[in-house]
Design a protein around this motif. Structure first.
Motif, PDB file in Angstrom:
ATOM      1  N   UNK A  57      19.463  48.866  49.708  1.00 31.26           N
ATOM      2  CA  UNK A  57      20.424  49.905  50.054  1.00 31.26           C
ATOM      3  C   UNK A  57      21.086  49.643  51.401  1.00 31.26           C
ATOM      4  N   UNK A  58      20.381  48.971  52.312  1.00 25.26           N
ATOM      5  CA  UNK A  58      20.939  48.679  53.632  1.00 25.26           C
ATOM      6  C   UNK A  58      21.946  47.541  53.576  1.00 25.26           C
ATOM      7  N   UNK A  59      21.719  46.556  52.728  1.00 29.17           N
ATOM      8  CA  UNK A  59      22.572  45.367  52.691  1.00 29.17           C
ATOM      9  C   UNK A  59      23.805  45.535  51.808  1.00 29.17           C
ATOM     10  N   UNK A  60      23.790  46.494  50.878  1.00 34.86           N
ATOM     11  CA  UNK A  60      24.932  46.649  49.963  1.00 34.86           C
ATOM     12  C   UNK A  60      26.118  47.267  50.705  1.00 34.86           C
ATOM     13  N   UNK A  78      24.935  50.497  57.296  1.00 36.82           N
ATOM     14  CA  UNK A  78      25.340  49.589  56.223  1.00 36.82           C
ATOM     15  C   UNK A  78      26.680  48.931  56.557  1.00 36.82           C
ATOM     16  N   UNK A  79      26.966  47.761  55.978  1.00 39.26           N
ATOM     17  CA  UNK A  79      28.270  47.123  56.213  1.00 39.26           C
ATOM     18  C   UNK A  79      29.389  47.907  55.538  1.00 39.26           C
ATOM     19  N   UNK A  80      30.508  48.064  56.255  1.00 46.79           N
ATOM     20  CA  UNK A  80      31.639  48.811  55.699  1.00 46.79           C
ATOM     21  C   UNK A  80      32.426  47.999  54.672  1.00 46.79           C
ATOM     22  N   UNK A  81      32.423  46.684  54.803  1.00 52.22           N
ATOM     23  CA  UNK A  81      33.170  45.874  53.858  1.00 52.22           C
ATOM     24  C   UNK A  81      34.659  45.806  54.132  1.00 52.22           C
ATOM     25  N   UNK A  82      35.120  46.287  55.309  1.00 54.01           N
ATOM     26  CA  UNK A  82      36.529  46.164  55.652  1.00 54.01           C
ATOM     27  C   UNK A  82      36.888  44.680  55.769  1.00 54.01           C
ATOM     28  N   UNK A 127      21.546  42.742  40.126  1.00 53.33           N
ATOM     29  CA  UNK A 127      20.163  42.688  40.592  1.00 53.33           C
ATOM     30  C   UNK A 127      20.091  42.127  42.006  1.00 53.33           C
ATOM     31  N   UNK A 128      19.102  42.605  42.769  1.00 49.74           N
ATOM     32  CA  UNK A 128      18.883  42.151  44.129  1.00 49.74           C
ATOM     33  C   UNK A 128      17.403  41.850  44.330  1.00 49.74           C
ATOM     34  N   UNK A 129      17.102  41.065  45.357  1.00 50.09           N
ATOM     35  CA  UNK A 129      15.721  40.845  45.784  1.00 50.09           C
ATOM     36  C   UNK A 129      15.386  41.824  46.905  1.00 50.09           C
ATOM     37  N   UNK A 130      14.132  41.801  47.353  1.00 45.53           N
ATOM     38  CA  UNK A 130      13.737  42.681  48.436  1.00 45.53           C
ATOM     39  C   UNK A 130      13.313  44.042  47.925  1.00 45.53           C
ATOM     40  N   UNK A 162      28.564  51.420  59.225  1.00 44.41           N
ATOM     41  CA  UNK A 162      28.657  52.878  59.205  1.00 44.41           C
ATOM     42  C   UNK A 162      27.301  53.434  58.806  1.00 44.41           C
ATOM     43  N   UNK A 163      26.960  54.623  59.301  1.00 46.05           N
ATOM     44  CA  UNK A 163      25.707  55.281  58.937  1.00 46.05           C
ATOM     45  C   UNK A 163      25.894  56.066  57.642  1.00 46.05           C
ATOM     46  N   UNK A 164      24.978  55.901  56.705  1.00 47.31           N
ATOM     47  CA  UNK A 164      24.967  56.672  55.470  1.00 47.31           C
ATOM     48  C   UNK A 164      23.550  57.186  55.223  1.00 47.31           C
ATOM     49  N   UNK A 165      23.431  58.382  54.653  1.00 41.77           N
ATOM     50  CA  UNK A 165      22.114  58.947  54.370  1.00 41.77           C
ATOM     51  C   UNK A 165      21.579  58.387  53.057  1.00 41.77           C
TER      52      UNK A 165
END
Length: 284
Positions: free
Chosen positions: A180-183, A255-259, A171-174, A214-217
């Motif tokens: 979707x942007x922060x995940x 979004x963050x890539x998580x590398x 679960x997330x807030x917001x 990275x950009x994701x749709x």
């Protein structure tokens, strides 16, 4: 790659994130003649069907608790389209019935007799999506627990398409777009490294480049959206199946890539440049 769950917001609203990934997925919103199509991303009927199965709802169960939930879908790995040449026969050697039924509700026999029925079915291979479901925190908490311990087997659009783990990201807030942007990016390790190598080659380097973003749709349910999706289930009952429409808005999200380690400087554009890449959705 998975951010820790956060407690629901104080206003009683929350967002449940699901990672929809598997060898095969198929999100049909229509079937015409002998073709079973798939949409390029999960439908609301498919996601609500997964949640209903997890919660143990039978097919004829009322959907009034699930229909108000809002859906957003992010394409982390689009996958590739698979065409399946599919045949159907009666194992007893009998002629197949036709789709039409008699006045008594019994399927009519084919005329002339037909022993093999050919259908074409489409699937998405190796795709990864992040689905965000927004609604009351108490309901989403219950659904999160149900997804972790489902009452019925779960599927990605069709019964032959089981999901891989992890399915629930918590679960997330917001709001939907914020969640979707922060995940972090949920693509497979192979796809992520392939992207890093390609980015390095594009910049004339002999090594991969690991950007921070990275950009994701993404497609987000929005009452003011400029597009319409006809994928809202009114009933899953096989005898009274019905659907209606919803309005959606399409976005490109950075979004963050998580590398584990990101490159902050490199020859050419900055490694975390978030300019629009027209080929990003294709996974090139």
């Amino acid at each position: 790659m998975t951010a820790p769950s956060t407690p629901p917001a104080g206003d009683g609203q929350a967002v449940l994130l699901l990672r929809l990934a598997g060898p095969l997925q198929s999100w049909g919103d229509r079937s015409a003649f002998n073709r079973r199509e798939t949409r390029p991303e999960p439908t609301k009927s498919g996601v609500l069907g997964l949640l209903a199965a997890a919660a143990g709802h039978p097919r004829d169960h009322c959907l009034e608790d699930l229909l108000p939930l809002r859906l957003g879908v992010r394409v982390d790995q689009p996958g590739t389209l698979l065409r399946d040449y599919h045949t159907v026969s009666d194992y007893r050697g009998r002629p197949l019935p036709q789709a039409g039924v008699s006045a008594k509700g019994i399927q009519k026999p084919t005329s002339p007799a037909k022993h093999t029925h050919v259908t074409t079915r489409y699937y998405l291979q190796d795709a990864v999506f992040v689905a965000a479901i927004a609604g009351p925190a108490d309901l989403l908490t219950t659904l999160d627990q149900a997804v972790t311990n489902p009452a019925f087997p779960l599927a990605l659009g069709r019964r032959s398409c089981p999901p891989t783990q992890p399915l629930s990201l918590g679960l997330r807030t917001g709001d939907l777009t914020q969640a979707l942007t922060e995940e972090p990016w949920q693509a497979s390790e192979r796809a992520r490294e392939h992207y890093a190598r390609r980015l390095g080659r594009e910049r004339g380097l002999s090594q991969p480049v690991h950007p921070a973003r990275i950009d994701r749709s993404a497609t987000v349910e929005d009452p003011h959206g400029d597009d319409i999706a006809h994928d809202v289930p009114v009933s899953f009952d096989p005898h009274t199946r019905a659907f209606t429409s919803r309005r959606v808005q399409h976005h490109w999200l950075s979004i963050p890539t998580g590398f584990p380690h990101t490159d902050t400087t490199a020859d050419g554009p900055p490694a975390d440049d978030t300019g629009h890449d027209p080929f990003a959705l294709l996974g090139w």
